[in-house]
Design an enzyme around this catalytic site. Structure first.
Site, mmCIF file in Angstrom:
data_model
loop_
_atom_site.group_PDB
_atom_site.id
_atom_site.type_symbol
_atom_site.label_atom_id
_atom_site.label_comp_id
_atom_site.label_asym_id
_atom_site.label_seq_id
_atom_site.Cartn_x
_atom_site.Cartn_y
_atom_site.Cartn_z
ATOM 1 N N ALA A 5 0.869 -1.179 0.000
ATOM 2 C CA ALA A 5 0.000 0.000 0.000
ATOM 3 C C ALA A 5 0.905 1.228 0.000
ATOM 4 O O ALA A 5 2.076 1.154 0.386
ATOM 5 C CB ALA A 5 -0.894 -0.015 1.235
ATOM 6 N N GLU B 104 -0.719 -9.127 -0.438
ATOM 7 C CA GLU B 104 -2.119 -9.372 -0.060
ATOM 8 C C GLU B 104 -3.028 -9.327 -1.284
ATOM 9 O O GLU B 104 -3.969 -10.113 -1.390
ATOM 10 C CB GLU B 104 -2.555 -8.338 0.983
ATOM 11 C CG GLU B 104 -1.898 -8.573 2.343
ATOM 12 C CD GLU B 104 -2.205 -7.478 3.345
ATOM 13 O OE1 GLU B 104 -2.025 -6.288 3.012
ATOM 14 O OE2 GLU B 104 -2.629 -7.803 4.472
HETATM 15 N N1 DAK Z 1 4.581 3.240 -0.839
HETATM 16 C C1 DAK Z 1 4.951 4.403 -1.422
HETATM 17 N N2 DAK Z 1 6.069 4.541 -2.171
HETATM 18 C C2 DAK Z 1 6.857 3.475 -2.324
HETATM 19 C C3 DAK Z 1 6.538 2.228 -1.746
HETATM 20 C C4 DAK Z 1 5.334 2.129 -0.974
HETATM 21 N N3 DAK Z 1 4.890 0.967 -0.427
HETATM 22 N N4 DAK Z 1 7.527 1.344 -2.074
HETATM 23 C C5 DAK Z 1 8.393 2.027 -2.826
HETATM 24 N N5 DAK Z 1 8.016 3.311 -2.993
HETATM 25 C C6 DAK Z 1 8.681 4.349 -3.716
HETATM 26 C C7 DAK Z 1 9.900 4.877 -2.969
HETATM 27 O O1 DAK Z 1 9.510 5.817 -1.995
HETATM 28 C C8 DAK Z 1 10.701 5.466 -4.087
HETATM 29 O O2 DAK Z 1 10.122 6.720 -4.411
HETATM 30 P P1 DAK Z 1 11.060 8.052 -4.603
HETATM 31 O O3 DAK Z 1 11.877 8.153 -3.387
HETATM 32 O O4 DAK Z 1 11.885 7.716 -5.843
HETATM 33 O O5 DAK Z 1 10.072 9.142 -4.840
HETATM 34 C C9 DAK Z 1 10.440 4.540 -5.251
HETATM 35 O O6 DAK Z 1 9.228 3.840 -4.930
HETATM 36 C C10 DAK Z 1 11.525 3.508 -5.466
HETATM 37 O O7 DAK Z 1 11.730 2.864 -4.231
HETATM 38 P P2 DAK Z 1 13.198 2.686 -3.576
HETATM 39 O O8 DAK Z 1 14.079 3.805 -3.963
HETATM 40 O O9 DAK Z 1 12.984 2.439 -2.151
HETATM 41 O O10 DAK Z 1 13.693 1.379 -4.338
HETATM 42 P P3 DAK Z 1 14.688 0.265 -3.791
HETATM 43 O O11 DAK Z 1 14.959 -0.627 -4.960
HETATM 44 O O12 DAK Z 1 15.859 0.857 -3.084
HETATM 45 O O13 DAK Z 1 13.859 -0.538 -2.702
HETATM 46 C C11 DAK Z 1 11.878 -1.725 -1.870
HETATM 47 C C12 DAK Z 1 12.729 -1.279 -3.101
HETATM 48 C C13 DAK Z 1 10.604 -2.364 -2.368
HETATM 49 C C14 DAK Z 1 12.683 -2.744 -1.047
HETATM 50 C C15 DAK Z 1 11.599 -0.469 -0.986
HETATM 51 O O14 DAK Z 1 11.053 0.547 -1.827
HETATM 52 C C16 DAK Z 1 10.640 -0.749 0.117
HETATM 53 O O15 DAK Z 1 11.008 -1.293 1.162
HETATM 54 N N6 DAK Z 1 9.366 -0.307 -0.073
HETATM 55 C C17 DAK Z 1 8.356 -0.407 0.982
HETATM 56 C C18 DAK Z 1 7.853 -1.813 1.113
HETATM 57 C C19 DAK Z 1 6.817 -1.909 2.240
HETATM 58 O O16 DAK Z 1 7.125 -1.601 3.394
HETATM 59 N N7 DAK Z 1 5.614 -2.336 1.878
HETATM 60 C C20 DAK Z 1 4.517 -2.433 2.855
HETATM 61 C C21 DAK Z 1 3.743 -1.145 2.877
HETATM 62 S S1 DAK Z 1 2.463 -1.165 4.119
HETATM 63 C C22 DAK Z 1 -5.136 -1.423 4.945
HETATM 64 C C23 DAK Z 1 -4.785 -2.736 4.745
HETATM 65 C C24 DAK Z 1 -3.515 -3.023 4.281
HETATM 66 C C25 DAK Z 1 -2.586 -2.029 4.044
HETATM 67 C C26 DAK Z 1 -2.965 -0.713 4.210
HETATM 68 C C27 DAK Z 1 -4.251 -0.398 4.657
HETATM 69 N N8 DAK Z 1 -6.443 -1.073 5.477
HETATM 70 C C28 DAK Z 1 -7.219 -2.138 6.094
HETATM 71 C C29 DAK Z 1 -6.964 0.229 5.407
HETATM 72 C C30 DAK Z 1 -1.240 -2.381 3.608
HETATM 73 C C31 DAK Z 1 -0.138 -1.794 4.095
HETATM 74 C C32 DAK Z 1 1.159 -1.962 3.405
HETATM 75 O O17 DAK Z 1 1.296 -2.580 2.365
#
Ligand code: DAK
Length: 257
Positions: free
Chosen positions: A65, A111
């Site tokens: 997300a 998910e």
């Molecule tokens: N959200 C927003 N932007 C993201 C992102 C994300 N999940 N993942 C990557 N990006 C963006 C980065 O911020 C970066 O943007 P800029 O800085 O260039 O503007 C760009 O994509 C490239 O990412 P990186 O520079 O970080 O690229 P790397 O190759 O170095 O790293 C990575 C790739 C995938 C390992 C890293 O980006 C990363 O760790 N991303 C986050 C992964 C993460 O934590 N995912 C879980 C998110 S929480 C809900 C139910 C469920 C949810 C929400 C609500 N409700 C019931 C309401 C779910 C929550 C989640 O999924």
């Protein structure tokens, strides 16, 4: 309809939805989920479509997300958000949805893939529930569907300690059904989508419904529901056609009736 965050196309009887926010690694914000579920519902209502695909690009299926969208939200903002409703819309789709995954399938991305009916992967795919790093937990079914798929040991490792699964591990643990070399994953996966799309439509829907029942009800209720679906297929022309085709050693011509 034109979309800003996804691309759609029809390939034979397969409706394809490609998440298209490459700069954000296909992070799933509300507009993206809204467009994705709208496009799938349109394909579901279209008799010329037999099966749907949800995919991303080579680098990312979806990295979760959108953290930037959630970062400043409070409890009530999250409760009032429509985000979880999109998963309910996915559940309402009656035709099979295949997730074709390359690169990151993290958090809400994993998910989303698990909410589809089948997961096919490139050898580059990487699966994880890294929410713990953000001080949260999976919120769109991750702890439940993941545990049903891979078991408690691996699910705990992933949810408590951000263990990432390679494509080979995901296959070994039963999260995905097939893994293909990166050069051919899309073509090979689409072949499977075409095969499913060209099978007996009513039976395909019944099979999807019956298998998914195990996630909703206990075994006895699921078996009873399966039996009702099984009997009901003997009211279809396709059952007569399929069995006649077998006996007469010819290909079946499915009518979806
Ligand atoms: N959200 C927003 N932007 C993201 C992102 C994300 N999940 N993942 C990557 N990006 C963006 C980065 O911020 C970066 O943007 P800029 O800085 O260039 O503007 C760009 O994509 C490239 O990412 P990186 O520079 O970080 O690229 P790397 O190759 O170095 O790293 C990575 C790739 C995938 C390992 C890293 O980006 C990363 O760790 N991303 C986050 C992964 C993460 O934590 N995912 C879980 C998110 S929480 C809900 C139910 C469920 C949810 C929400 C609500 N409700 C019931 C309401 C779910 C929550 C989640 O999924």
């Amino acid at each position: 309809m034109s979309y800003e965050n996804i691309l759609t196309r029809v390939d034979g009887r397969v409706g394809v939805v490609q998440i298209n926010r490459p700069k954000a690694l296909n992070a799933l914000n509300s507009p993206t989920m809204s467009e994705l579920t709208t496009a799938l519902a349109e394909f579901d209502a279209d008799d010329t479509i037999g099966c749907m695909v949800v995919t991303g690009n080579d680098r990312a299926f979806a990295a979760g997300a959108d953290i930037k969208q959630m970062a400043t939200a409070g409890l009530v903002d999250m409760m009032n958000s429509d985000f979880i409703g999109y998963w309910d819309k996915l559940k309402a789709i009656t035709k099979p949805i295949i997730a074709i995954i390359s690169g990151f399938a993290l958090g809400g991305g994993n998910e989303l893939a698990m909410a589809c009916d089948m997961m096919l992967a490139s050898e580059t795919a990487q699966f994880g529930q890294p929410e713990i790093n953000l001080g949260i937990i999976p919120g769109a079914g991750g702890t439940q569907r993941l545990t049903l798929a891979v078991g408690k040991a691996i699910a705990m490792d992933m949810c408590l300690n951000d263990r990432r699964l390679s494509a080979a591990e995901a296959l070994q643990f039963g999260l995905v059904s097939r893994v293909f070399p990166k050069e051919v994953y899309m073509d090979e996966s689409m072949k499977i989508a075409h095969e499913i799309a060209n099978r007996a439509p009513v039976a395909i829907r019944a099979a999807k419904e019956a298998v998914n029942m195990i996630f909703e009800v206990n075994l006895a209720s699921g078996v009873a529901h399966e039996r009702t679906l099984f009997y009901s297929l003997f009211a279809t022309a396709d059952q007569k056609e399929g069995m006649d085709a077998f006996i007469n050693k010819r290909a079946a011509d499915w009518q979806g009736k």
